[in-house]
Design an enzyme around this catalytic site. Sequence first.
Site, short mmCIF file in Angstrom:
data_model
loop_
_atom_site.label_atom_id
_atom_site.label_comp_id
_atom_site.label_asym_id
_atom_site.label_seq_id
_atom_site.Cartn_x
_atom_site.Cartn_y
_atom_site.Cartn_z
N GLY A 57 0.78 -1.22 0.00
CA GLY A 57 0.00 0.00 0.00
C GLY A 57 0.82 1.28 0.00
N HIS A 58 2.14 1.18 0.03
CA HIS A 58 3.00 2.38 0.13
C HIS A 58 4.10 2.33 -0.90
CE1 HIS A 58 5.60 5.43 2.11
NE2 HIS A 58 4.48 5.83 2.66
N PHE A 59 3.96 2.53 -2.04
CA PHE A 59 2.77 2.79 -2.85
C PHE A 59 2.75 1.74 -3.93
CE2 PHE A 59 4.13 6.85 -1.05
CZ PHE A 59 2.98 7.24 -0.40
#
Length: 157
Positions: A57-59
Amino acid sequence: MSDDNQTKLEAADIQALLAVLPHRYPFLLIDRIVDIDGDVSATGIKNVTINEPHFTGHFPENPIMPGVLIVEAMAQTAGAISLLQRKTGRPGVVYFMTIDNAKFRRPVVPGDRLLLHVKKIKQRANISKYECVAEVDGVKVAEAEVAAMISVADENL
Protein backbone atom coordinates in the site's frame (compact mmCIF):
# COMPACT_ATOMS: atom_id res chain seq x y z
CA MET A 1 31.11 4.07 28.12
CA SER A 2 31.96 0.51 28.95
CA ASP A 3 31.51 -1.00 32.38
CA ASP A 4 31.61 -4.37 34.11
CA ASN A 5 28.11 -5.31 32.91
CA GLN A 6 29.18 -5.31 29.26
CA THR A 7 30.72 -7.93 27.02
CA LYS A 8 32.78 -7.56 23.81
CA LEU A 9 30.89 -8.19 20.56
CA GLU A 10 31.77 -6.85 17.11
CA ALA A 11 28.85 -8.14 15.00
CA ALA A 12 25.43 -9.69 15.49
CA ASP A 13 23.63 -11.92 13.00
CA ILE A 14 19.88 -12.45 12.81
CA GLN A 15 19.95 -15.19 15.48
CA ALA A 16 21.67 -12.88 17.96
CA LEU A 17 19.11 -10.16 17.19
CA LEU A 18 16.20 -12.56 17.68
CA ALA A 19 17.67 -13.49 21.07
CA VAL A 20 17.57 -9.89 22.39
CA LEU A 21 14.84 -8.04 20.48
CA PRO A 22 11.14 -8.80 20.98
CA HIS A 23 10.32 -7.82 17.38
CA ARG A 24 9.40 -10.46 14.80
CA TYR A 25 8.34 -10.44 11.16
CA PRO A 26 7.07 -8.17 9.77
CA PHE A 27 8.33 -5.69 12.36
CA LEU A 28 11.92 -6.83 12.87
CA LEU A 29 13.53 -4.24 10.62
CA ILE A 30 17.23 -5.09 10.85
CA ASP A 31 18.98 -8.14 9.43
CA ARG A 32 22.43 -7.79 10.96
CA ILE A 33 24.61 -5.40 12.98
CA VAL A 34 28.30 -4.81 12.25
CA ASP A 35 31.07 -2.54 13.50
CA ILE A 36 29.81 -2.75 17.08
CA ASP A 37 31.81 -0.61 19.51
CA GLY A 38 30.42 -1.63 22.89
CA ASP A 39 27.09 0.06 23.52
CA VAL A 40 28.40 3.29 21.94
CA SER A 41 28.08 2.80 18.18
CA ALA A 42 27.30 0.30 15.45
CA THR A 43 25.91 -0.10 11.95
CA GLY A 44 22.69 -1.98 11.36
CA ILE A 45 21.94 -3.53 7.98
CA LYS A 46 18.47 -3.76 6.45
CA ASN A 47 18.09 -5.41 3.06
CA VAL A 48 14.96 -3.84 1.60
CA THR A 49 12.89 -6.28 -0.49
CA ILE A 50 9.68 -5.98 -2.49
CA ASN A 51 8.20 -8.84 -0.41
CA GLU A 52 7.72 -6.61 2.65
CA PRO A 53 4.03 -6.07 3.42
CA HIS A 54 4.13 -2.26 3.63
CA PHE A 55 4.95 -2.03 -0.09
CA THR A 56 1.48 -3.36 -0.92
CA GLY A 57 0.00 0.00 0.00
CA HIS A 58 3.00 2.38 0.13
CA PHE A 59 2.77 2.79 -2.85
CA PRO A 60 1.56 0.05 -5.24
CA GLU A 61 2.96 1.63 -8.42
CA ASN A 62 5.95 3.30 -6.74
CA PRO A 63 7.06 1.30 -3.65
CA ILE A 64 8.82 3.47 -1.06
CA MET A 65 9.83 2.40 2.45
CA PRO A 66 7.85 4.51 4.94
CA GLY A 67 10.04 7.00 6.80
CA VAL A 68 8.64 5.90 10.14
CA LEU A 69 9.98 2.38 9.45
CA ILE A 70 13.43 3.79 8.68
CA VAL A 71 13.38 5.56 12.06
CA GLU A 72 12.17 2.34 13.72
CA ALA A 73 15.07 0.43 12.10
CA MET A 74 17.52 3.00 13.50
CA ALA A 75 15.91 2.67 16.95
CA GLN A 76 16.06 -1.15 16.77
CA THR A 77 19.78 -0.93 15.95
CA ALA A 78 20.40 1.34 18.95
CA GLY A 79 18.30 -0.85 21.24
CA ALA A 80 19.96 -4.04 20.07
CA ILE A 81 23.49 -2.86 20.80
CA SER A 82 22.42 -1.82 24.30
CA LEU A 83 20.91 -5.25 24.96
CA LEU A 84 23.66 -7.27 23.25
CA GLN A 85 26.32 -5.77 25.53
CA ARG A 86 24.56 -6.68 28.79
CA LYS A 87 26.12 -9.48 30.84
CA THR A 88 23.38 -9.69 33.43
CA GLY A 89 21.19 -12.77 33.22
CA ARG A 90 18.02 -10.72 33.57
CA PRO A 91 16.37 -9.96 30.22
CA GLY A 92 15.91 -6.34 29.30
CA VAL A 93 13.47 -4.53 27.05
CA VAL A 94 14.19 -1.26 25.27
CA TYR A 95 11.39 1.29 25.11
CA PHE A 96 11.59 3.94 22.39
CA MET A 97 10.96 7.34 24.02
CA THR A 98 11.58 10.23 21.63
CA ILE A 99 12.42 11.13 18.04
CA ASP A 100 14.07 14.50 17.41
CA ASN A 101 15.33 16.25 14.29
CA ALA A 102 14.09 13.57 11.88
CA LYS A 103 14.82 14.34 8.24
CA PHE A 104 14.15 12.23 5.18
CA ARG A 105 16.39 13.09 2.26
CA ARG A 106 15.63 10.52 -0.43
CA PRO A 107 13.29 7.56 -0.95
CA VAL A 108 14.36 4.06 0.06
CA VAL A 109 13.09 1.45 -2.40
CA PRO A 110 13.12 -2.33 -2.82
CA GLY A 111 16.61 -3.53 -3.70
CA ASP A 112 18.33 -0.94 -1.50
CA ARG A 113 20.71 -1.97 1.25
CA LEU A 114 20.04 0.38 4.13
CA LEU A 115 22.96 1.05 6.48
CA LEU A 116 21.86 2.37 9.86
CA HIS A 117 24.68 4.15 11.69
CA VAL A 118 23.94 4.80 15.37
CA LYS A 119 26.12 6.57 17.92
CA LYS A 120 25.35 7.16 21.59
CA ILE A 121 25.58 10.87 22.37
CA LYS A 122 24.18 10.95 25.89
CA GLN A 123 23.33 8.61 28.75
CA ARG A 124 21.68 9.21 32.08
CA ALA A 125 20.90 6.14 34.22
CA ASN A 126 18.98 3.71 31.99
CA ILE A 127 18.10 6.30 29.30
CA SER A 128 20.32 6.74 26.24
CA LYS A 129 20.15 9.16 23.32
CA TYR A 130 21.54 8.22 19.91
CA GLU A 131 22.45 10.14 16.79
CA CYS A 132 21.32 8.06 13.80
CA VAL A 133 22.03 8.27 10.08
CA ALA A 134 20.61 5.97 7.40
CA GLU A 135 22.53 5.57 4.13
CA VAL A 136 22.09 3.78 0.82
CA ASP A 137 25.18 3.42 -1.39
CA GLY A 138 27.03 6.04 0.66
CA VAL A 139 24.23 8.63 0.31
CA LYS A 140 22.43 9.89 3.42
CA VAL A 141 18.72 9.06 3.08
CA ALA A 142 17.50 9.87 6.61
CA GLU A 143 18.68 11.06 10.00
CA ALA A 144 17.25 11.45 13.48
CA GLU A 145 18.07 11.49 17.16
CA VAL A 146 16.29 8.84 19.20
CA ALA A 147 16.10 8.24 22.92
CA ALA A 148 15.31 4.94 24.58
CA MET A 149 15.08 3.43 28.03
CA ILE A 150 16.22 -0.05 29.07
CA SER A 151 13.88 -1.72 31.52
CA VAL A 152 14.89 -4.95 33.21
CA ALA A 153 12.16 -7.60 33.24
CA ASP A 154 11.53 -7.51 36.99
CA GLU A 155 11.59 -3.71 37.33
CA ASN A 156 8.52 -1.50 37.15
CA LEU A 157 8.32 1.34 34.63
